[in-house]
Design a protein around this motif. Structure first.
Motif, mmCIF file in Angstrom:
data_model
loop_
_atom_site.group_PDB
_atom_site.id
_atom_site.type_symbol
_atom_site.label_atom_id
_atom_site.label_comp_id
_atom_site.label_asym_id
_atom_site.label_seq_id
_atom_site.Cartn_x
_atom_site.Cartn_y
_atom_site.Cartn_z
ATOM 1 N N GLY A 67 116.228 -4.377 92.265
ATOM 2 C CA GLY A 67 116.703 -3.987 93.586
ATOM 3 C C GLY A 67 117.647 -2.803 93.594
ATOM 4 O O GLY A 67 117.430 -1.811 92.914
ATOM 5 N N ARG A 68 118.719 -2.957 94.372
ATOM 6 C CA ARG A 68 119.634 -1.834 94.593
ATOM 7 C C ARG A 68 120.300 -1.360 93.312
ATOM 8 O O ARG A 68 120.541 -0.183 93.154
ATOM 9 N N TRP A 69 120.613 -2.273 92.405
ATOM 10 C CA TRP A 69 121.294 -1.857 91.176
ATOM 11 C C TRP A 69 120.402 -0.984 90.317
ATOM 12 O O TRP A 69 120.859 0.007 89.742
ATOM 13 N N LEU A 70 119.146 -1.338 90.228
ATOM 14 C CA LEU A 70 118.200 -0.524 89.478
ATOM 15 C C LEU A 70 118.065 0.850 90.133
ATOM 16 O O LEU A 70 118.102 1.877 89.459
ATOM 17 N N ALA A 71 117.918 0.873 91.449
ATOM 18 C CA ALA A 71 117.775 2.137 92.171
ATOM 19 C C ALA A 71 119.017 3.010 92.031
ATOM 20 O O ALA A 71 118.911 4.226 91.857
ATOM 21 N N LEU A 72 120.190 2.407 92.108
ATOM 22 C CA LEU A 72 121.434 3.177 92.017
ATOM 23 C C LEU A 72 121.624 3.815 90.645
ATOM 24 O O LEU A 72 122.350 4.800 90.512
ATOM 25 N N ILE A 73 120.970 3.279 89.632
ATOM 26 C CA ILE A 73 121.086 3.848 88.289
ATOM 27 C C ILE A 73 119.910 4.778 87.981
ATOM 28 O O ILE A 73 120.097 5.896 87.485
ATOM 29 N N LEU A 104 119.250 10.979 98.222
ATOM 30 C CA LEU A 104 120.176 10.184 99.038
ATOM 31 C C LEU A 104 119.419 9.260 99.991
ATOM 32 O O LEU A 104 119.806 8.113 100.190
ATOM 33 N N VAL A 105 118.341 9.776 100.575
ATOM 34 C CA VAL A 105 117.518 8.941 101.464
ATOM 35 C C VAL A 105 116.900 7.789 100.676
ATOM 36 O O VAL A 105 116.924 6.630 101.128
ATOM 37 N N LEU A 106 116.355 8.082 99.488
ATOM 38 C CA LEU A 106 115.755 7.022 98.679
ATOM 39 C C LEU A 106 116.772 5.980 98.267
ATOM 40 O O LEU A 106 116.508 4.770 98.321
ATOM 41 N N ALA A 162 116.805 2.091 99.358
ATOM 42 C CA ALA A 162 116.842 1.032 98.340
ATOM 43 C C ALA A 162 117.978 0.062 98.625
ATOM 44 O O ALA A 162 117.816 -1.156 98.492
ATOM 45 N N VAL A 163 119.122 0.586 99.007
ATOM 46 C CA VAL A 163 120.285 -0.268 99.270
ATOM 47 C C VAL A 163 120.042 -1.124 100.509
ATOM 48 O O VAL A 163 120.310 -2.328 100.498
ATOM 49 N N VAL A 164 119.542 -0.526 101.568
ATOM 50 C CA VAL A 164 119.303 -1.260 102.811
ATOM 51 C C VAL A 164 118.157 -2.254 102.623
ATOM 52 O O VAL A 164 118.247 -3.401 103.066
ATOM 53 N N GLY A 165 117.091 -1.835 101.948
ATOM 54 C CA GLY A 165 115.922 -2.693 101.761
ATOM 55 C C GLY A 165 116.189 -3.864 100.826
ATOM 56 O O GLY A 165 115.580 -4.909 100.946
ATOM 57 N N ALA A 166 117.099 -3.673 99.889
ATOM 58 C CA ALA A 166 117.368 -4.745 98.932
ATOM 59 C C ALA A 166 118.445 -5.696 99.423
ATOM 60 O O ALA A 166 118.729 -6.703 98.787
ATOM 61 N N GLY A 167 119.067 -5.350 100.535
ATOM 62 C CA GLY A 167 120.177 -6.174 101.022
ATOM 63 C C GLY A 167 119.670 -7.370 101.733
ATOM 64 O O GLY A 167 120.166 -8.403 101.912
#
Length: 82
Positions: free
Chosen positions: A27-33, A71-73, A77-82
């Protein structure tokens, strides 16, 4: 940066991306890295392999566009994984 150093940086960033994926993050953690690592690889490819470092105005346009896209991606990812 020489082409050899650019190649080495791409290999190192790819190994880092693979290591992060192997950690089992989701999820978001993978995307943020992983997304910033992908952005860094894209910048190296654009500037060194495609030669955009020789055209600073075009390179700046690509950097801004790619940065906004990332930034959009990340936001999705953050919104979709929340």
């Amino acid at each position: 940066m020489t082409l050899t150093r650019a190649w080495a940086m791409l290999i190192a960033l790819s190994i880092l991306s693979t290591a992060v994926a192997a950690l089992g993050l989701e999820g978001r953690w993978l995307a943020l890295i992983v997304l910033p690592l992908a952005w860094a690889k894209a910048q190296i490819i654009l500037n060194r392999y495609l030669g955009l470092s020789q055209a600073p105005d075009i390179a700046r346009g690509f950097a801004i566009s790619l940065g906004l896209f990332m930034l959009v991606l990340i936001g999705l990812a953050v919104v979709g994984a929340g």
